[in-house]
Scaffold this motif. Structure first.
Motif, PDB file in Angstrom:
ATOM      1  N   VAL A  40      35.446  42.332  13.164  1.00 54.35           N
ATOM      2  CA  VAL A  40      34.217  41.582  13.391  1.00 54.35           C
ATOM      3  C   VAL A  40      34.545  40.267  14.081  1.00 54.35           C
ATOM      4  O   VAL A  40      35.570  39.631  13.792  1.00 54.35           O
ATOM      5  CB  VAL A  40      33.462  41.353  12.053  1.00 54.35           C
ATOM      6  CG1 VAL A  40      34.327  40.717  10.993  1.00 54.35           C
ATOM      7  CG2 VAL A  40      32.184  40.526  12.253  1.00 54.35           C
ATOM      8  N   GLU A  41      33.709  39.879  15.056  1.00 59.77           N
ATOM      9  CA  GLU A  41      33.929  38.605  15.732  1.00 59.77           C
ATOM     10  C   GLU A  41      32.592  37.922  16.011  1.00 59.77           C
ATOM     11  O   GLU A  41      31.550  38.560  16.112  1.00 59.77           O
ATOM     12  CB  GLU A  41      34.732  38.785  17.031  1.00 59.77           C
ATOM     13  CG  GLU A  41      34.050  39.663  18.042  1.00 59.77           C
ATOM     14  CD  GLU A  41      34.806  39.786  19.372  1.00 59.77           C
ATOM     15  OE1 GLU A  41      35.730  39.011  19.638  1.00 59.77           O
ATOM     16  OE2 GLU A  41      34.423  40.686  20.142  1.00 59.77           O
ATOM     17  N   LEU A  42      32.667  36.602  16.117  1.00 60.46           N
ATOM     18  CA  LEU A  42      31.493  35.811  16.497  1.00 60.46           C
ATOM     19  C   LEU A  42      31.506  35.657  18.008  1.00 60.46           C
ATOM     20  O   LEU A  42      32.540  35.311  18.590  1.00 60.46           O
ATOM     21  CB  LEU A  42      31.543  34.435  15.825  1.00 60.46           C
ATOM     22  CG  LEU A  42      31.610  34.450  14.291  1.00 60.46           C
ATOM     23  CD1 LEU A  42      31.799  33.036  13.740  1.00 60.46           C
ATOM     24  CD2 LEU A  42      30.364  35.092  13.696  1.00 60.46           C
ATOM     25  N   VAL A  43      30.387  35.931  18.671  1.00 54.18           N
ATOM     26  CA  VAL A  43      30.325  35.857  20.137  1.00 54.18           C
ATOM     27  C   VAL A  43      29.101  35.038  20.561  1.00 54.18           C
ATOM     28  O   VAL A  43      28.229  34.747  19.752  1.00 54.18           O
ATOM     29  CB  VAL A  43      30.237  37.275  20.764  1.00 54.18           C
ATOM     30  CG1 VAL A  43      31.457  38.116  20.400  1.00 54.18           C
ATOM     31  CG2 VAL A  43      28.955  37.984  20.317  1.00 54.18           C
ATOM     32  N   SER A  44      29.069  34.668  21.836  1.00 59.14           N
ATOM     33  CA  SER A  44      27.853  34.038  22.377  1.00 59.14           C
ATOM     34  C   SER A  44      27.632  34.533  23.794  1.00 59.14           C
ATOM     35  O   SER A  44      28.565  35.049  24.425  1.00 59.14           O
ATOM     36  CB  SER A  44      27.974  32.513  22.348  1.00 59.14           C
ATOM     37  OG  SER A  44      28.584  32.045  23.537  1.00 59.14           O
ATOM     38  N   ALA A  45      26.443  34.376  24.304  1.00 57.41           N
ATOM     39  CA  ALA A  45      26.145  34.834  25.669  1.00 57.41           C
ATOM     40  C   ALA A  45      27.005  34.079  26.671  1.00 57.41           C
ATOM     41  O   ALA A  45      27.356  34.610  27.733  1.00 57.41           O
ATOM     42  CB  ALA A  45      24.666  34.634  25.976  1.00 57.41           C
ATOM     43  N   GLU A  46      27.366  32.833  26.342  1.00 55.80           N
ATOM     44  CA  GLU A  46      28.094  31.964  27.277  1.00 55.80           C
ATOM     45  C   GLU A  46      29.605  32.079  27.130  1.00 55.80           C
ATOM     46  O   GLU A  46      30.337  31.463  27.917  1.00 55.80           O
ATOM     47  CB  GLU A  46      27.673  30.506  27.068  1.00 55.80           C
ATOM     48  CG  GLU A  46      26.177  30.251  27.296  1.00 55.80           C
ATOM     49  CD  GLU A  46      25.313  30.686  26.109  1.00 55.80           C
ATOM     50  OE1 GLU A  46      25.858  30.779  25.002  1.00 55.80           O
ATOM     51  OE2 GLU A  46      24.112  30.953  26.318  1.00 55.80           O
ATOM     52  N   GLY A  47      30.085  32.819  26.132  1.00 56.86           N
ATOM     53  CA  GLY A  47      31.528  32.934  25.915  1.00 56.86           C
ATOM     54  C   GLY A  47      32.005  32.020  24.806  1.00 56.86           C
ATOM     55  O   GLY A  47      31.207  31.534  24.007  1.00 56.86           O
ATOM     56  N   LYS A  48      33.317  31.764  24.823  1.00 56.87           N
ATOM     57  CA  LYS A  48      33.950  30.951  23.772  1.00 56.87           C
ATOM     58  C   LYS A  48      33.390  29.533  23.806  1.00 56.87           C
ATOM     59  O   LYS A  48      33.515  28.832  24.809  1.00 56.87           O
ATOM     60  CB  LYS A  48      35.466  30.933  24.037  1.00 56.87           C
ATOM     61  CG  LYS A  48      36.290  30.319  22.921  1.00 56.87           C
ATOM     62  CD  LYS A  48      37.783  30.544  23.189  1.00 56.87           C
ATOM     63  CE  LYS A  48      38.658  29.578  22.405  1.00 56.87           C
ATOM     64  NZ  LYS A  48      38.531  29.715  20.937  1.00 56.87           N
ATOM     65  N   ARG A  49      32.748  29.114  22.746  1.00 53.46           N
ATOM     66  CA  ARG A  49      32.232  27.754  22.662  1.00 53.46           C
ATOM     67  C   ARG A  49      31.806  27.450  21.225  1.00 53.46           C
ATOM     68  O   ARG A  49      31.659  28.354  20.402  1.00 53.46           O
ATOM     69  CB  ARG A  49      31.038  27.546  23.603  1.00 53.46           C
ATOM     70  CG  ARG A  49      29.758  28.274  23.184  1.00 53.46           C
ATOM     71  CD  ARG A  49      28.595  27.930  24.110  1.00 53.46           C
ATOM     72  NE  ARG A  49      27.371  28.602  23.740  1.00 53.46           N
ATOM     73  CZ  ARG A  49      26.338  28.007  23.121  1.00 53.46           C
ATOM     74  NH1 ARG A  49      26.402  26.730  22.784  1.00 53.46           N
ATOM     75  NH2 ARG A  49      25.244  28.679  22.816  1.00 53.46           N
ATOM     76  N   SER A  50      31.610  26.179  20.941  1.00 53.55           N
ATOM     77  CA  SER A  50      31.133  25.760  19.629  1.00 53.55           C
ATOM     78  C   SER A  50      29.608  25.832  19.623  1.00 53.55           C
ATOM     79  O   SER A  50      28.953  25.226  20.467  1.00 53.55           O
ATOM     80  CB  SER A  50      31.613  24.326  19.366  1.00 53.55           C
ATOM     81  OG  SER A  50      31.091  23.862  18.153  1.00 53.55           O
TER      82      SER A  50
END
Lengths: 269, 269
Positions: A73-83
């Motif tokens: 399992v991983e945390l993702v975002s539409a913009e990529g690696k970021r806080s």
């Protein structure tokens, strides 16, 4: 004494036969799940709800631990690696990678955290609207088209997808306070804790239903034994029947009463 | 028609009287909670469990929203402002400040996330042992001495405090897998979802019991209406009676059966 010993030995023999039969059963059943594995992407966006995202995260992580790595399992975002900041000035979480709508497995979309109504900047409808102006809707459209992906939502996550027209004529649930909006956005709202619309879209109700969505997907993909181990560790039991459009539909008494009234002639004394 | 109108007006009058009585009642009861507010510090340490910490965090944050700011909550660490990694290679959370054992309110200690047993570096007992080698135990000792602080724990949080001898002869609960260890460390383990040992120490069982610990504290400090609003938003109902050493204690049938056997003379046919 000899007779007693003989009896005891028969008893032990019977017990061992029963025991081997019992231990053989799970093996047979496990075959369906053999070599099964699943990768889960949990999507973060500005203003996301912490528990919507992290309750499923932790269920999947624990399932990975108990299965020796069959779940990742991983945390993702539409913009990529970021806080990514959570809602209501809550703590930020680091998205580890960009959401990949081509990667097989599960993509889970949480809801937003904020004021449940109103027009302020920190009201949930506005946070969801902002998320809809990012690259997320296009990526989720591609995810829905990918036959190797199951899309899951928790709480306002289904509203977010409905805003893009992605839930047109699909059965779904969201937090009770958003059910009317879900219908207005073209989905078919179903009052259940977890709703499965075909095998590739599973939605959950308010915040804590994320536990139930994740436990259901763990059972569906890896079998009941891993799901049960996670339940025991978390001291939580999955709640509610997972609704899907199968079997006998219950009579809708509101509609049927009305119908029978109309059919019957008025009784005049 | 006049008669009907008269009847309707009386009915409206009765209704409005009832309504004012109903709305007056909460006001009376609210007096106990008037001007009440609470500050909550949630303690992070390397390897902490995400849900143990964030389920209560979100309950307190929502209680703050519904009460117009009567609850404030922050993430803290013994070392001050820093990024604190959660267990099982999970995401890090930013502690906003140093734990302050002089600040009135609630200090909540979560458990660790990792392998439930064994001697590996990522086993829960080892993570808790490492947390015990930080400045945390001394700070928690001072918190226990402060009469304006309630200490709360979730899951392995009570084990962490028990390791320092802070729970000697205190009633407490932890995750089911840690109950024997809790007793061995000098606490009195009680099988309940939430245990209150005097008004200043409240512990919860496994992971998801953090929801119940936080909802109980919100009700205790701000009354049932805010707790109920959070429950409805989260679609969760608080589970279990909060155990405390009051009222009639139930008969322990294991002990009493043994005792009555010993008391009675053996029956010889």
């Amino acid at each position: 004494m000899k007779k007693f010993f003989g009896l005891l030995m028969s008893f032990v023999l019977v017990l061992s036969l029963v025991a081997s039969a019992v231990s053989a059963k799970p093996k047979e059943k496990n075959d369906i799940f053999e070599d099964k594995s699943m990768h889960v992407q949990i999507v973060l966006f500005d203003g996301f709800d912490l528990l919507d995202a992290l309750a499923p995260y932790e269920v999947f992580a624990a399932a990975g631990m108990y299965s020796g790595g069959a779940v990742t399992v991983e945390l993702v975002s539409a913009e990529g690696k970021r806080s990514v900041p959570s809602g209501m000035n809550g703590p930020a979480l680091e998205a580890q990678a960009a959401l990949d709508p081509n990667r097989s497995g599960i993509i889970l979309v949480p809801g937003a955290s904020g004021k449940p109504a109103g027009n302020s900047e920190d009201a949930i409808p506005n946070i969801l609207r902002q998320a809809n102006e990012t690259g997320l809707p296009d990526m989720m459209k591609r995810a829905f088209e990918n036959k190797n992906i199951t899309v899951a939502t928790v709480c306002g996550g289904s509203l977010l997808l409905a805003m893009d027209g992605l839930l047109k004529d699909r059965h779904a649930v969201t937090n009770q306070i958003g059910m009317a909006a879900l219908g207005a956005l073209g989905a078919i709202p179903v009052n259940a804790r977890v709703v499965e619309d075909g095998p590739r879209f599973v939605s959950g109700g308010g915040v804590t239903s994320g536990l139930d969505v994740a436990l259901y997907l763990v059972e569906r993909e890896l079998g009941p034994q891993i799901a049960n181990a996670v339940e025991r560790l978390f001291e939580y039991e999955r709640r509610g029947t997972v609704w899907h459009a199968e079997g006998i539909a219950p009579i809708d008494f509101k509609t049927s009463q009305k119908a029978s009234k109309e059919e019957q002639p008025a009784v005049v004394p």
